[in-house]
Write an enzyme that holds these catalytic residues in place. Sequence first.
Site, PDB file in Angstrom:
ATOM      1  N   LYS A   1       0.852  -1.194   0.000  1.00 22.22           N
ATOM      2  CA  LYS A   1       0.000   0.000   0.000  1.00 22.22           C
ATOM      3  C   LYS A   1       0.885   1.240   0.000  1.00 22.22           C
ATOM      4  O   LYS A   1       1.933   1.245   0.625  1.00 22.22           O
ATOM      5  CB  LYS A   1      -0.876  -0.002   1.268  1.00 22.22           C
TER       6      LYS A   1
ATOM      7  N   ASP B   1      -5.848   0.084   7.742  1.00 22.84           N
ATOM      8  CA  ASP B   1      -6.586  -0.897   8.556  1.00 22.84           C
ATOM      9  C   ASP B   1      -7.886  -1.309   7.854  1.00 22.84           C
ATOM     10  O   ASP B   1      -8.234  -2.490   7.824  1.00 22.84           O
ATOM     11  CB  ASP B   1      -6.937  -0.322   9.933  1.00 22.84           C
TER      12      ASP B   1
HETATM   13  P1  ADP Z   1      -1.613   3.313   5.961  1.00 18.09           P
HETATM   14  O1  ADP Z   1      -2.837   3.707   6.758  1.00 18.09           O
HETATM   15  O2  ADP Z   1      -1.133   1.935   6.313  1.00 18.09           O
HETATM   16  O3  ADP Z   1      -0.541   4.351   5.916  1.00 18.09           O
HETATM   17  P2  ADP Z   1      -2.004   3.985   3.173  1.00 18.09           P
HETATM   18  O4  ADP Z   1      -1.975   5.458   3.448  1.00 18.09           O
HETATM   19  O5  ADP Z   1      -0.903   3.456   2.344  1.00 18.09           O
HETATM   20  O6  ADP Z   1      -2.141   3.103   4.490  1.00 18.09           O
HETATM   21  O7  ADP Z   1      -3.411   3.695   2.483  1.00 18.09           O
HETATM   22  C1  ADP Z   1      -3.983   2.397   2.434  1.00 18.09           C
HETATM   23  C2  ADP Z   1      -4.914   2.341   1.251  1.00 18.09           C
HETATM   24  O8  ADP Z   1      -5.932   3.349   1.385  1.00 18.09           O
HETATM   25  C3  ADP Z   1      -4.220   2.649  -0.077  1.00 18.09           C
HETATM   26  O9  ADP Z   1      -3.610   1.507  -0.606  1.00 18.09           O
HETATM   27  C4  ADP Z   1      -5.407   3.124  -0.914  1.00 18.09           C
HETATM   28  O10 ADP Z   1      -6.144   2.019  -1.394  1.00 18.09           O
HETATM   29  C5  ADP Z   1      -6.243   3.892   0.115  1.00 18.09           C
HETATM   30  N1  ADP Z   1      -5.869   5.313   0.098  1.00 18.09           N
HETATM   31  C6  ADP Z   1      -5.010   5.951   0.927  1.00 18.09           C
HETATM   32  N2  ADP Z   1      -4.913   7.260   0.614  1.00 18.09           N
HETATM   33  C7  ADP Z   1      -5.752   7.461  -0.437  1.00 18.09           C
HETATM   34  C8  ADP Z   1      -6.136   8.597  -1.225  1.00 18.09           C
HETATM   35  N3  ADP Z   1      -5.625   9.825  -0.984  1.00 18.09           N
HETATM   36  N4  ADP Z   1      -7.042   8.424  -2.214  1.00 18.09           N
HETATM   37  C9  ADP Z   1      -7.595   7.212  -2.442  1.00 18.09           C
HETATM   38  N5  ADP Z   1      -7.283   6.106  -1.745  1.00 18.09           N
HETATM   39  C10 ADP Z   1      -6.364   6.223  -0.761  1.00 18.09           C
END
Ligand code: ADP
Length: 313
Positions: A225, A262
């Site tokens: 992710k 999560d």
């Molecule tokens: P974490 O909470 O572990 O840091 P991420 O920020 O990488 O996770 O986000 C997890 C998932 O949420 C991403 O793989 C995507 O599918 C979705 N996501 C996160 N940020 C965005 C965004 N700005 N726009 C659309 N989907 C998002």
Amino acid sequence: MKNIYLLGECMIELMNTSMNTMKQSFAGDVYNTAVYLKRAFPKTNVHLVTVVGTDRFSQNMMTCFKDENIQSDLVFQSKNKAPGLYAIDLDDNGERSFTYWRENSAARQIMQHINDAAIAQLSQGDMFFFSGISIAVIEPNARASFWHMVDQLIQAGVQIVFDPNYRPRMWSSPGEAKAQFQLAFAKASTVLPGVDDFEQLFAIDTAQGVIDSLAPYPITELIIKNGPASLIVVTQSLNDGHPQEIQVSPVKHVVDTTSAGDSFNGVYLGAKLNDINDFEAINMAAQSAAYVIQHKGAIVDKIGFDEFWQARF
Ligand code: ADP
């Protein structure tokens, strides 16, 4: 019915709503994952594995588990410990900062409660999920028994799933975290990392870098992710081990990114437990995470989430 067990800590959450007024709820990465899994796939048995206290907050927390239809058969109660606590402070510019009081929380004692009967029950499960935060929460002198338990679950055929959420201040040193994460990578067949975890701990800031660093481990399902950037997927069934990029539609007005990873994990694992194919499972997970980040808080309103889910899937 399929059974998933998720081991970790649920905390008391305080968020300021205005000067000197705090709203209280419950959250924590593993708990958030359990909530979204169960909301999206109510026919799956979702069990939390943790310790709470006997105080009023703990009682309310257990009521909350019940309201979310999460099973508490492996939620233990400590007579002398209480749950961890964290507060979210929003400054005038909308920037959030977190303060934690979790060093002495009940959940840290989880391995004291895992006896042969608990291991026998966990061995009957289909999946066992834990995160980098789960390992950090377990008292260091109890980690050997945690890994021994994981080995027993592997032998029993339980699918082991790991999300290496890295929180530097929960570890005595980066080296301690690295050693524990390496054990997790060696034992989990499914790994759901964020690039940001690898950036902070291993100074690796690309999905390809994550793939290369995990190449020595026997992981069969890897989903990387990276916020709004494409998801990178390496699974045997989806693409014969070749990395595949799956586009994410970036959300225009992000309200609160807490729980993005999560909610993604919960919905993805629920979909897989319900025999939904990899591509659709990822689509469901990404759309759910996108919904969650357009709302405030780790656990978004249940009615709103249910409406979103019914409309889409
Ligand atoms: P974490 O909470 O572990 O840091 P991420 O920020 O990488 O996770 O986000 C997890 C998932 O949420 C991403 O793989 C995507 O599918 C979705 N996501 C996160 N940020 C965005 C965004 N700005 N726009 C659309 N989907 C998002």
